[in-house]
Design a protein around this motif. Structure first.
Motif, PDB file in Angstrom:
ATOM      1  N   UNK A 242      44.920  42.698  30.510  1.00  0.00           N
ATOM      2  CA  UNK A 242      43.853  43.538  31.021  1.00  0.00           C
ATOM      3  C   UNK A 242      42.498  42.833  30.991  1.00  0.00           C
ATOM      4  N   UNK A 243      42.452  41.688  30.320  1.00  0.00           N
ATOM      5  CA  UNK A 243      41.169  41.014  30.177  1.00  0.00           C
ATOM      6  C   UNK A 243      40.932  40.026  31.325  1.00  0.00           C
ATOM      7  N   UNK A 244      41.147  40.475  32.539  1.00  0.00           N
ATOM      8  CA  UNK A 244      40.927  39.627  33.704  1.00  0.00           C
ATOM      9  C   UNK A 244      39.427  39.378  33.858  1.00  0.00           C
ATOM     10  N   UNK A 245      39.065  38.150  34.186  1.00  0.00           N
ATOM     11  CA  UNK A 245      37.657  37.786  34.306  1.00  0.00           C
ATOM     12  C   UNK A 245      37.056  38.424  35.546  1.00  0.00           C
ATOM     13  N   UNK A 246      35.849  38.929  35.414  1.00  0.00           N
ATOM     14  CA  UNK A 246      35.212  39.667  36.495  1.00  0.00           C
ATOM     15  C   UNK A 246      33.728  39.338  36.512  1.00  0.00           C
ATOM     16  N   UNK A 247      33.088  39.707  37.601  1.00  0.00           N
ATOM     17  CA  UNK A 247      31.632  39.595  37.686  1.00  0.00           C
ATOM     18  C   UNK A 247      31.124  40.671  38.639  1.00  0.00           C
ATOM     19  N   UNK A 248      29.901  41.166  38.430  1.00  0.00           N
ATOM     20  CA  UNK A 248      29.368  42.244  39.263  1.00  0.00           C
ATOM     21  C   UNK A 248      28.708  41.702  40.523  1.00  0.00           C
TER      22      UNK A 248
ATOM     23  N   UNK B 262      29.920  46.579  43.075  1.00  0.00           N
ATOM     24  CA  UNK B 262      31.311  46.129  43.047  1.00  0.00           C
ATOM     25  C   UNK B 262      31.569  45.313  41.786  1.00  0.00           C
ATOM     26  N   UNK B 263      32.828  45.280  41.389  1.00  0.00           N
ATOM     27  CA  UNK B 263      33.309  44.310  40.428  1.00  0.00           C
ATOM     28  C   UNK B 263      34.296  43.427  41.167  1.00  0.00           C
ATOM     29  N   UNK B 264      34.112  42.124  41.060  1.00  0.00           N
ATOM     30  CA  UNK B 264      35.027  41.181  41.693  1.00  0.00           C
ATOM     31  C   UNK B 264      35.711  40.387  40.598  1.00  0.00           C
ATOM     32  N   UNK B 265      37.017  40.257  40.705  1.00  0.00           N
ATOM     33  CA  UNK B 265      37.742  39.412  39.763  1.00  0.00           C
ATOM     34  C   UNK B 265      37.373  37.965  40.061  1.00  0.00           C
TER      35      UNK B 265
END
Length: 338
Positions: A189-195, A204-207
């Motif tokens: 569940x700890x996939x890296x993301x950025x806003x 948005x949140x993008x992986x």
């Protein structure tokens, strides 16, 4: 006579039903044509003018502004960068005061974390300060990192320190958005993301497609924390995506690697693709212009030649060279960059 009347009655109903079906078929046909036309109302051109601004160079100051209810940094709670106990003070003499803080204009709160001065041990604190006073942040936010203010959602995004969770705080409740991410093949569940926030204020949140294995996706955050998932092409898993919107168009656009994408039926798909030759770089320097068009550049790294492109809405007065078609992405060939 009764039988004839009944027959006539059913015949009339049948005629009405056929008429309604014809109207429905015509409506669907018109709707389909409008949809197809709306997808084709963009074009690409090499003719246009990139706007330049003559602004004075300013030095970027990363320190956020204090809200009116705090006079100065000295009035922030007394916290330190490291555990400040008697033993530490005995060997080092002094503790470094923690003055770095984050401010959310949306919540009108200041967030600061550090260690209190103690006799023994350590006393870590993560505080939020408002007009009404100072208190500890909710437990799930302790030691998290402030990411950015999100006015469209009336809250703030934080990132968990250990697992990198996407935590949204509205001033009362913390929501772990990572719990709603589609699961990767490894089930983490700890996939890296950025806003990402677009020109028109959508959030948005993008992986992070570069650092995350699995299917890439975008997650739109809507008012009331309604979540909308937008899948992206699998070939983008090793790239990073940026999002934008066009004027008077609710669809999402994106640029990732060598691709420009558009949202079609709830998914991002390629509409412009730059040649995959190693000496071709782009698209980059994407800018939204005052007339609503978007400019970007493609470079031939061998010859150092750069070409400007303009993505705009098609109209009788617009300068269009190539009409865009979602079923046939435009390939920007290297010979145009000689």
């Amino acid at each position: 006579m009764l039988l004839i009347r009944r027959f006539d009655f059913h015949k009339i109903r049948l005629i009405k039903l056929k008429t309604a079906l014809r109207i429905l078929i015509i409506s669907i046909s018109i709707s389909g044509n409008v949809s197809a036309q709306s997808l084709d109302r963009y074009c690409l051109s090499t003719v246009g003018k990139i706007e330049t601004t003559n602004k004075k160079t300013t030095v970027f100051d990363p320190t956020p502004q204090l809200p009116p209810f705090i006079d100065s940094v000295e009035n922030l709670p007394e916290l330190y960068s490291q555990p400040c106990n008697k033993l530490y003070r005995f060997f080092w003499g002094r503790c470094d005061r923690k003055t770095f803080f984050s401010y959310s204009p949306t919540l009108n709160r200041v967030f600061i974390q550090g260690h209190r001065r103690t006799d023994w041990g350590g006393d870590f604190a993560h505080l939020e300060i408002s007009k009404s006073g100072t208190k500890s942040v909710p437990e799930s936010l302790i030691d998290s990192g402030f990411v950015e203010d999100v006015p469209a959602l009336n809250g703030v995004l934080f990132q968990g320190r250990l697992k990198g969770e996407a935590l949204f705080y509205d001033g009362n409740k913390v929501t772990n958005l990572s719990n709603y991410f589609p699961q990767s093949k490894k089930g983490k569940q700890d996939r890296r993301w950025y806003p990402i926030q677009t020109f028109d204020g959508r959030a948005f949140l993008a992986v992070d497609f570069v650092r995350t294995k699995g299917y890439p996706f975008i997650m739109e955050l809507k008012s009331g924390l309604e979540l909308k998932f937008i899948p992206a092409p699998k070939e983008l898993k090793n790239t990073q995506i940026n999002l934008f919107t066009m004027q008077n168009d609710s669809r999402l656009w994106g640029v990732a690697g060598r691709n420009i994408l558009i949202e079609v039926n709830g998914e991002l798909q390629n509409i412009i693709v730059t040649s995959s030759l190693s000496n071709i770089s782009g698209p980059f320097n994407l800018k939204q212009l005052a007339d609503g068009s978007v400019s970007f550049q493609v470079e031939n790294t061998s010859t150092k030649s750069t070409k400007n492109y303009f993505l705009r809405q098609a109209s009788p007065t617009a300068n269009c060279e190539i009409m865009l078609d979602t079923n046939k992405p435009v390939l920007l060939e290297p010979e145009i960059l000689q």
